[in-house]
Design an enzyme around this catalytic site. Sequence first.
Site, PDB file in Angstrom:
ATOM      1  N   ASN A 229       9.843   4.322   2.903  1.00  0.00           N
ATOM      2  CA  ASN A 229       9.680   4.008   4.261  1.00  0.00           C
ATOM      3  C   ASN A 229      10.880   2.938   4.585  1.00  0.00           C
ATOM      4  OD1 ASN A 229       6.654   3.823   4.940  1.00  0.00           O
ATOM      5  ND2 ASN A 229       6.886   3.453   2.587  1.00  0.00           N
TER       6      ASN A 229
ATOM      7  N   CYS B  74      10.725   8.197  -3.833  1.00  0.00           N
ATOM      8  CA  CYS B  74      10.048   9.321  -4.815  1.00  0.00           C
ATOM      9  C   CYS B  74      10.823   8.786  -6.093  1.00  0.00           C
ATOM     10  CB  CYS B  74      10.740  10.627  -4.307  1.00  0.00           C
ATOM     11  SG  CYS B  74      10.269  10.871  -2.423  1.00  0.00           S
TER      12      CYS B  74
ATOM     13  N   ARG C 129       0.939  -1.293  -0.066  1.00  0.00           N
ATOM     14  CA  ARG C 129      -0.010  -0.171   0.072  1.00  0.00           C
ATOM     15  C   ARG C 129       0.846   1.271   0.201  1.00  0.00           C
ATOM     16  NH1 ARG C 129      -0.766   4.812   2.664  1.00  0.00           N
ATOM     17  NH2 ARG C 129      -0.461   3.622   4.623  1.00  0.00           N
ATOM     18  N   ASP C 130       1.524   1.518   1.066  1.00  0.00           N
ATOM     19  CA  ASP C 130       2.245   3.028   1.339  1.00  0.00           C
ATOM     20  C   ASP C 130       3.478   2.918   0.099  1.00  0.00           C
ATOM     21  OD1 ASP C 130       3.027   5.293   2.248  1.00  0.00           O
ATOM     22  OD2 ASP C 130       3.810   4.458   4.018  1.00  0.00           O
TER      23      ASP C 130
ATOM     24  N   HIS D  35       5.877   4.595  12.615  1.00  0.00           N
ATOM     25  CA  HIS D  35       5.822   4.285  10.867  1.00  0.00           C
ATOM     26  C   HIS D  35       7.020   5.525  10.784  1.00  0.00           C
ATOM     27  CE1 HIS D  35       3.709   3.840   7.203  1.00  0.00           C
ATOM     28  NE2 HIS D  35       4.511   5.037   6.879  1.00  0.00           N
TER      29      HIS D  35
ATOM     30  N   HIS E 189      10.171   6.969   8.005  1.00  0.00           N
ATOM     31  CA  HIS E 189      10.570   6.986   6.640  1.00  0.00           C
ATOM     32  C   HIS E 189      12.104   7.350   6.739  1.00  0.00           C
ATOM     33  CE1 HIS E 189       6.840   7.079   3.914  1.00  0.00           C
ATOM     34  NE2 HIS E 189       6.383   6.775   5.078  1.00  0.00           N
TER      35      HIS E 189
END
Lengths: 310, 310
Positions: free
Chosen positions: B261, B252, B30-31, B219, B221
Amino acid sequence: MGAREVGLPDVVPSSRELPSRVTIWEVGARDGLQNESVVVPVAVKLEFLDRLASAGLSVLEATSFVHPKWVPQLADAAELLDGLVQRPGVTYPVLVPNERGLDRALEAGVQHIAIFASATETFASRNLNRTLESQFEMFEPTVARALAAGMDVRGYVSMCFGDPWEGAVSRAQVVGVGERLLEMGCSQLSLGDTIGVATPGQVEALLGGFGDVSRLAVHFHDTYGQALSNTLAALRCGVTTVDSSAGGLGGCPYAESATGNLATEDLVWMLDGLGVETGVDLDKLVETSVWMAERLGRPSPSRVVRALGK
Amino acid sequence: MGAREVGLPDVVPSSRELPSRVTIWEVGARDGLQNESVVVPVAVKLEFLDRLASAGLSVLEATSFVHPKWVPQLADAAELLDGLVQRPGVTYPVLVPNERGLDRALEAGVQHIAIFASATETFASRNLNRTLESQFEMFEPTVARALAAGMDVRGYVSMCFGDPWEGAVSRAQVVGVGERLLEMGCSQLSLGDTIGVATPGQVEALLGGFGDVSRLAVHFHDTYGQALSNTLAALRCGVTTVDSSAGGLGGCPYAESATGNLATEDLVWMLDGLGVETGVDLDKLVETSVWMAERLGRPSPSRVVRALGK
């Protein structure tokens, strides 16, 4: 999304024990460049060292007197030291493998040297062509003569946390090698995770194996992404000197942006955020690493350089 | 120098407080994929999820019912869930932005959802087209209906440690947003460093702002290389659920191998070394990330995948 456009976020010191100041032992010009596939001209190296000093780094390992046959990247060591304009307050240690290297260092007027020992039998054999025991026969006269000449001597201990041929490394063996170097007169030990496999529990356990952490530094490679976490663990054990490489220089030539040393920028980002002083101006340092990456023709593997260096 | 050729080095638990087991909330599908420039075919996503389950990951955030106009990479959410063969013991939460998304999740028979809140005014406005306060008007009926349908609801809180427009973020504000979500009935909060700027002291301070860490997940990054160190800090505070993305998916699109992540492999390497159980088979996971990187046509930014995935 440039976080820096609105300034750095919070500085929040840790609630847990951390030193108030950390000395960064910058190894980019030596450990970094000796592992890059490109041979950098001496004028570029001199500018690199000057830019690093200007960014506030106070210990710059400048080069190595290892035989040029083994490390052609640093074959210009004498020429580099001849052209080096030393800044006040900055020390420029040089790696010296043996007495022949020491002769060259003495000739060049070097005041700080580092020797490079192995914690394992196999790496001693492969890197030094010695046994674990006989490496000391090489170091003893080197260190004795260096001390007699008024030099300061650092001892690197490599493969402290794992060896690619032997696997796990006995902590007692690492401590034994380190203590021999301290007894010889080394003022500091740099405990190296040469292949980057260590995790924080190992770091705590090894540091705990030494009676006194005040003469210990840590040297982590980021091959498995663990370098900064291991550094954090070491700082919590009381270590105050950390080796790192501007821009993460030192990646293996076979993979673009493969990682070598802990990137100084990633370390400074963490220490800045924790309110731990380093004296380093992060923007100037990033600018230097971007400049160097252009000269090497490959992007920096440092996360911070990639994020800010645009 | 493949350290794995001679087996993993020492497993050395930390002498400091750490959980004995960590649940990895795998967000790659997902992410990760929603931030990749390539749109991945649904059959590849299904194989990806199955491979992740086979590698031992027990929580796989599968997709999102965000409007396809905003996230075209996940426009196939319904088709994906229709084709998904759920493995026993594995949960497959789905991100649901609002009641319309919830309707689609109910229709698809989803049992676990996550909602996505902002800790800052600017990001609430930009990402949700809401104010900080009015986002709750969107979440309240969504969560109430989900709970009534017997669903489990996780609450993401984004921009907890810094915001690209606002800079530093008030901890009281983050805690306030989080507590509102818990009061609504979220079973867990995932505190997100959406832009990757946090450092360990910030993590400790924010976690300390909540009365009880047992319902908190983190969570991180890796934009500034801090994700694993921050995770270590969170684990020492008692957190036992960590979000990460297989292979570090989610970079990105503008920079090859830019990081998104925290990579699951880099996390598992650390936890394996610390003797913290995750249930994950690292070799199988690396194999999966190499396979996925081939499909995306770019190398994985995970250090471990680069080191082992040859």
